[in-house]
Scaffold this active site. Structure first.
Site, PDB file in Angstrom:
ATOM      1  N   GLU A  95       0.813  -1.219   0.000  1.00  0.00           N
ATOM      2  CA  GLU A  95       0.000   0.000   0.000  1.00  0.00           C
ATOM      3  C   GLU A  95       0.848   1.271   0.000  1.00  0.00           C
ATOM      4  O   GLU A  95       0.324   2.373   0.107  1.00  0.00           O
ATOM      5  CB  GLU A  95      -0.943  -0.006   1.212  1.00  0.00           C
ATOM      6  N   ILE A 110      -7.224  -7.592   4.697  1.00  0.00           N
ATOM      7  CA  ILE A 110      -7.233  -8.889   4.014  1.00  0.00           C
ATOM      8  C   ILE A 110      -6.006  -8.889   3.112  1.00  0.00           C
ATOM      9  O   ILE A 110      -5.788  -7.936   2.356  1.00  0.00           O
ATOM     10  CB  ILE A 110      -8.541  -9.146   3.232  1.00  0.00           C
ATOM     11  N   VAL A 128      -3.050 -11.556   0.882  1.00  0.00           N
ATOM     12  CA  VAL A 128      -2.563 -12.848   0.395  1.00  0.00           C
ATOM     13  C   VAL A 128      -1.168 -12.624  -0.184  1.00  0.00           C
ATOM     14  O   VAL A 128      -0.938 -11.634  -0.899  1.00  0.00           O
ATOM     15  CB  VAL A 128      -3.503 -13.418  -0.692  1.00  0.00           C
ATOM     16  N   GLY A 155      -4.568 -14.941  -7.262  1.00  0.00           N
ATOM     17  CA  GLY A 155      -5.168 -15.553  -8.443  1.00  0.00           C
ATOM     18  C   GLY A 155      -5.522 -17.007  -8.246  1.00  0.00           C
ATOM     19  O   GLY A 155      -5.889 -17.700  -9.202  1.00  0.00           O
ATOM     20  N   GLY A 208      -7.906 -15.222  -1.563  1.00  0.00           N
ATOM     21  CA  GLY A 208      -8.624 -14.047  -1.076  1.00  0.00           C
ATOM     22  C   GLY A 208     -10.120 -14.287  -1.044  1.00  0.00           C
ATOM     23  O   GLY A 208     -10.821 -13.877  -0.104  1.00  0.00           O
ATOM     24  N   TYR A 233     -13.937  -6.967  -4.911  1.00  0.00           N
ATOM     25  CA  TYR A 233     -15.026  -6.814  -3.942  1.00  0.00           C
ATOM     26  C   TYR A 233     -16.367  -6.580  -4.641  1.00  0.00           C
ATOM     27  O   TYR A 233     -17.403  -7.082  -4.194  1.00  0.00           O
ATOM     28  CB  TYR A 233     -14.726  -5.668  -2.983  1.00  0.00           C
ATOM     29  N   GLU A 263     -21.998   7.936  -2.082  1.00  0.00           N
ATOM     30  CA  GLU A 263     -22.451   8.884  -1.053  1.00  0.00           C
ATOM     31  C   GLU A 263     -21.413   9.935  -0.673  1.00  0.00           C
ATOM     32  O   GLU A 263     -21.669  10.780   0.165  1.00  0.00           O
ATOM     33  CB  GLU A 263     -22.877   8.101   0.200  1.00  0.00           C
TER      34      GLU A 263
END
Length: 325
Positions: A190, A248, A250, A256, A260, A293, A305
């Site tokens: 990240e 979460i 992996v 793949g 996940g 997701y 929103e």
């Protein structure tokens, strides 16, 4: 003006708080409707182990505002708190009521050894400036997170589809060292390598000594931990008991290969078995996992929103708490 008193909510306040939560919903112009009544609110806050903290502001014994919060857990810094709602009725805005409620929440957080306070604010809401004045950081501007949600009907579909080729199991104390290594891998992925501040001993203490602060599943292959999820219970004034997916992850060699997928289904199964009505989580804007997701029915609440994620770090929480009267 009469004295404004901020105090801990009582059972008999629940009907009024639930009414104010509907006012907040109308103010936020959201299409979702509150799904719980005052009896559910009473049960979840005053029967057995409370699922939330609630403070109310009163004037002449009338409730004029409230704040609801609950614990959360971060693999980077440990125990934290999430501010679910903060609302003041229109006649008392601009009279420091919101500030008093926020300071009471900060005091709860510091007294309970929380390292941060997270919350969400709609993009158009002028309250963003109020929170910034008190030291909150807009994570959505700083780090482009998108907030996601999987509702109960899609959680049930996920839970029913759990398969078992790769072993998914509850984490054990002895897994914490491996999980901490994967937490660092996730932080590196990240692009926030300096994010994690806790060691595996903290994970052991917070997950396996006394009241556990989080739920953790691991994926294993040949007895090696190749992925994990970390989640915890939250509380919504609209639908009651819920769950938040903090992490979460992996390892690259097993992406793949539906690892996940299986981990997410295990979280969904836990959520449904524990009567949770939704699963919330955030994903960085550039992260291709957003499409993963969405396949399973998750809604992008940031696009739908326009929520902004905010945070008070521990230093600013202490300042707020020390100023609580």
């Amino acid at each position: 003006m009469s004295e404004i008193i901020v105090r801990r909510a009582r059972r008999e306040d629940c009907k009024t708080i639930q009414k104010l939560s509907k006012e907040l919903m109308n103010y936020e112009k959201l299409s979702d409707k509150p799904e719980i009544d005052d009896k559910t609110f009473e049960r979840d806050g005053f029967d057995g182990q409370p699922l939330y903290f609630c403070n109310v502001a009163t004037c002449d014994k009338k409730i004029i505002g409230y704040a609801i919060s609950h614990y959360n857990y971060a693999t980077w810094c440990g125990k934290g708190m999430l501010l679910q709602d903060l609302y003041v009725i229109p006649d008392f805005r601009g009279k420091c009521v919101g500030s008093k409620l926020l300071k009471a929440v900060a005091k709860d957080a510091i007294e309970n050894d929380c390292h941060k306070l997270d919350f969400l604010v709609l993009e158009w809401n002028p309250a963003q400036e109020f929170y910034k004045k008190h030291g909150a950081i807009d994570l959505s501007s700083k780090e482009p997170w998108h907030r996601y949600r999987i509702l109960k009907n899609n959680l049930k579909k996920l839970a029913s589809a759990l398969m078992s080729e790769i072993i998914i199991r509850k984490a054990k104390r002895e897994d914490c060292e491996a999980i901490r290594m994967l937490i660092q891998e996730l932080a590196d992925y990240e692009k926030m390598p300096d994010g994690p501040k806790i060691d595996y001993k903290t994970l052991e203490r917070d997950g396996f000594e006394g009241q556990s602060l989080y739920l953790c599943n691991v994926a294993t292959s040949d007895k090696k931990v190749i992925g994990y999820t970390l989640s915890y219970y939250t509380y919504s004034t609209w639908c009651g008991k819920s769950m938040y997916l903090e992490d979460i992850y992996v390892t690259p060699d097993f992406r793949g290969k539906h690892v996940g997928n299986k981990l997410l289904k295990a979280v969904a199964k836990e959520a449904i078995e524990n009567d949770c009505h939704k699963l919330d989580f955030v994903v960085l804007k550039w992260n291709p996992a957003q499409e993963f997701y969405k396949i399973y029915g998750a809604s992008d609440l940031t696009s739908k929103e326009q929520w902004h994620c905010y945070r008070f770090i521990e230093e600013d929480l202490k300042k707020l708490a020390s100023d609580y009267e």
